[in-house]
Motif scaffolding. Structure first.
Motif, PDB file in Angstrom:
ATOM      1  N   SER A  72       0.832  -1.300   0.150  1.00 49.34           N
ATOM      2  CA  SER A  72       0.121   0.040  -0.004  1.00 49.34           C
ATOM      3  C   SER A  72       0.966   1.167  -0.203  1.00 49.34           C
ATOM      4  O   SER A  72       0.403   2.199  -0.587  1.00 49.34           O
ATOM      5  N   ASN A  73       1.990   1.080   0.652  1.00 51.97           N
ATOM      6  CA  ASN A  73       2.918   2.314   0.568  1.00 51.97           C
ATOM      7  C   ASN A  73       3.294   2.652  -0.752  1.00 51.97           C
ATOM      8  O   ASN A  73       3.347   3.734  -1.144  1.00 51.97           O
ATOM      9  N   ILE A  76       0.585   4.059  -2.995  1.00 49.50           N
ATOM     10  CA  ILE A  76       0.173   5.491  -2.602  1.00 49.50           C
ATOM     11  C   ILE A  76       1.126   6.445  -3.464  1.00 49.50           C
ATOM     12  O   ILE A  76       0.743   7.265  -4.102  1.00 49.50           O
ATOM     13  N   TYR A 138       1.926  10.495   9.115  1.00 51.85           N
ATOM     14  CA  TYR A 138       1.587  10.045   7.725  1.00 51.85           C
ATOM     15  C   TYR A 138       0.141   9.773   7.172  1.00 51.85           C
ATOM     16  O   TYR A 138      -0.245  10.013   6.215  1.00 51.85           O
ATOM     17  N   PHE A 139      -0.657   9.306   8.180  1.00 47.11           N
ATOM     18  CA  PHE A 139      -2.003   9.125   7.920  1.00 47.11           C
ATOM     19  C   PHE A 139      -2.793  10.522   7.577  1.00 47.11           C
ATOM     20  O   PHE A 139      -3.485  10.566   6.550  1.00 47.11           O
ATOM     21  N   PHE A 142      -1.281  11.818   4.068  1.00 52.91           N
ATOM     22  CA  PHE A 142      -2.119  11.144   2.688  1.00 52.91           C
ATOM     23  C   PHE A 142      -3.335  11.486   2.940  1.00 52.91           C
ATOM     24  O   PHE A 142      -4.064  11.453   1.950  1.00 52.91           O
ATOM     25  N   LEU A 143      -4.215  11.699   3.954  1.00 48.47           N
ATOM     26  CA  LEU A 143      -5.658  11.982   3.925  1.00 48.47           C
ATOM     27  C   LEU A 143      -5.733  13.362   3.199  1.00 48.47           C
ATOM     28  O   LEU A 143      -6.620  13.734   2.458  1.00 48.47           O
ATOM     29  N   VAL A 146      -5.516  12.724  -0.231  1.00 46.95           N
ATOM     30  CA  VAL A 146      -6.696  12.200  -0.914  1.00 46.95           C
ATOM     31  C   VAL A 146      -7.750  13.356  -0.977  1.00 46.95           C
ATOM     32  O   VAL A 146      -8.269  13.266  -2.190  1.00 46.95           O
ATOM     33  N   LEU A 154      -7.394   6.291  -4.013  1.00 40.37           N
ATOM     34  CA  LEU A 154      -6.239   6.689  -2.924  1.00 40.37           C
ATOM     35  C   LEU A 154      -6.807   6.509  -1.537  1.00 40.37           C
ATOM     36  O   LEU A 154      -6.040   6.024  -0.677  1.00 40.37           O
ATOM     37  N   LEU A 158      -5.158   4.241   1.126  1.00 42.71           N
ATOM     38  CA  LEU A 158      -4.869   4.561   2.411  1.00 42.71           C
ATOM     39  C   LEU A 158      -5.424   3.931   3.800  1.00 42.71           C
ATOM     40  O   LEU A 158      -4.797   3.642   4.663  1.00 42.71           O
ATOM     41  N   PHE A 161      -3.249   0.886   4.215  1.00 36.47           N
ATOM     42  CA  PHE A 161      -2.077   1.281   4.841  1.00 36.47           C
ATOM     43  C   PHE A 161      -2.472   1.443   6.149  1.00 36.47           C
ATOM     44  O   PHE A 161      -1.544   0.959   6.982  1.00 36.47           O
ATOM     45  N   GLN A 162      -3.493   2.230   6.694  1.00 38.34           N
ATOM     46  CA  GLN A 162      -3.438   2.419   8.024  1.00 38.34           C
ATOM     47  C   GLN A 162      -3.955   1.298   8.757  1.00 38.34           C
ATOM     48  O   GLN A 162      -3.385   1.114   9.779  1.00 38.34           O
TER      49      GLN A 162
END
Length: 195
Positions: A72-73, A76, A138-139, A142-143, A146, A154, A158, A161-162
């Motif tokens: 997932s990383n 992204i 990071y969350f 990346f949010l 999004v 995306l 994410l 990923f989380q």
């Protein structure tokens, strides 16, 4: 007085330039993260860069989580290469605020991570509020991406990923308890996992 056709040409030319400037490749949003995560941390503490790259030994479902986290990383970063950010929406303002907050949290967590205490545990600054401010940053970061791109794909990446990051955090906590013992258990009692 400038003729109408010339005014129209100037306006159209200005709008064309504006549209090119404000529509940018979303991969550019990743540059600050890379500079903060790798550049800033390597300047502050080379050993901290090695610590941040270390993944604890995984057991059971954690191995699957680690694989999903890595995939997932990568997704992204790659998917952001194909997305665009435009200014024609209210998502831009919310996205910029959340993205900016993510940048600030990344900087703060890296600054704090670079200076562990005498036991090897980082517990000051943001780490006094959350045991995992880097993951939280990071969350949020990346949010923001999004929202800037308005991409549901995306968002789905994410979320994977989380969720996988949560399993990695659980394995890191198990490892920290075995390495640091009561010192880490006391830290866990004082500070929440996320916020």
């Amino acid at each position: 007085m400038i003729p109408f056709s010339r005014n129209f040409f100037i306006l159209k030319y200005t709008l064309d330039i504006y549209e090119r400037v404000v529509t940018m490749n979303a991969f550019l949003t990743v540059i600050p993260l890379l500079l903060i995560r790798y550049g800033l941390l390597s300047i502050l503490n080379r050993e901290g860069l090695k610590r941040a790259a270390f993944f604890t030994p995984m057991i059971g479902k954690e191995k699957l989580a680690y694989s999903l986290y890595q995939i997932s990383n990568i997704l992204i970063f790659v998917y952001l290469c194909f997305l665009k950010i435009t200014t024609n929406t209210y998502f831009l303002y919310a996205g910029l605020m959340i993205y900016g907050l993510g940048i600030l949290l990344c900087i703060g967590s890296i600054l704090n991570f670079a200076e562990p205490n005498q036991y090897g545990i980082t517990d000051k600054g943001l780490y006094g509020l959350s045991r995992n401010p880097m993951y939280v940053a990071y969350f949020i970061y990346f949010l923001g991406c999004v929202l800037l791109t308005k991409s549901l794909v995306l968002l789905a990446i994410l979320i994977v990923f989380q969720i996988s990051a949560h399993w990695i955090i659980l394995s890191e906590e198990r490892w920290c308890i075995s390495k640091f013992g009561d010192t880490y258990l006391n830290y866990m009692q004082k500070v929440r996992r996320y916020f």
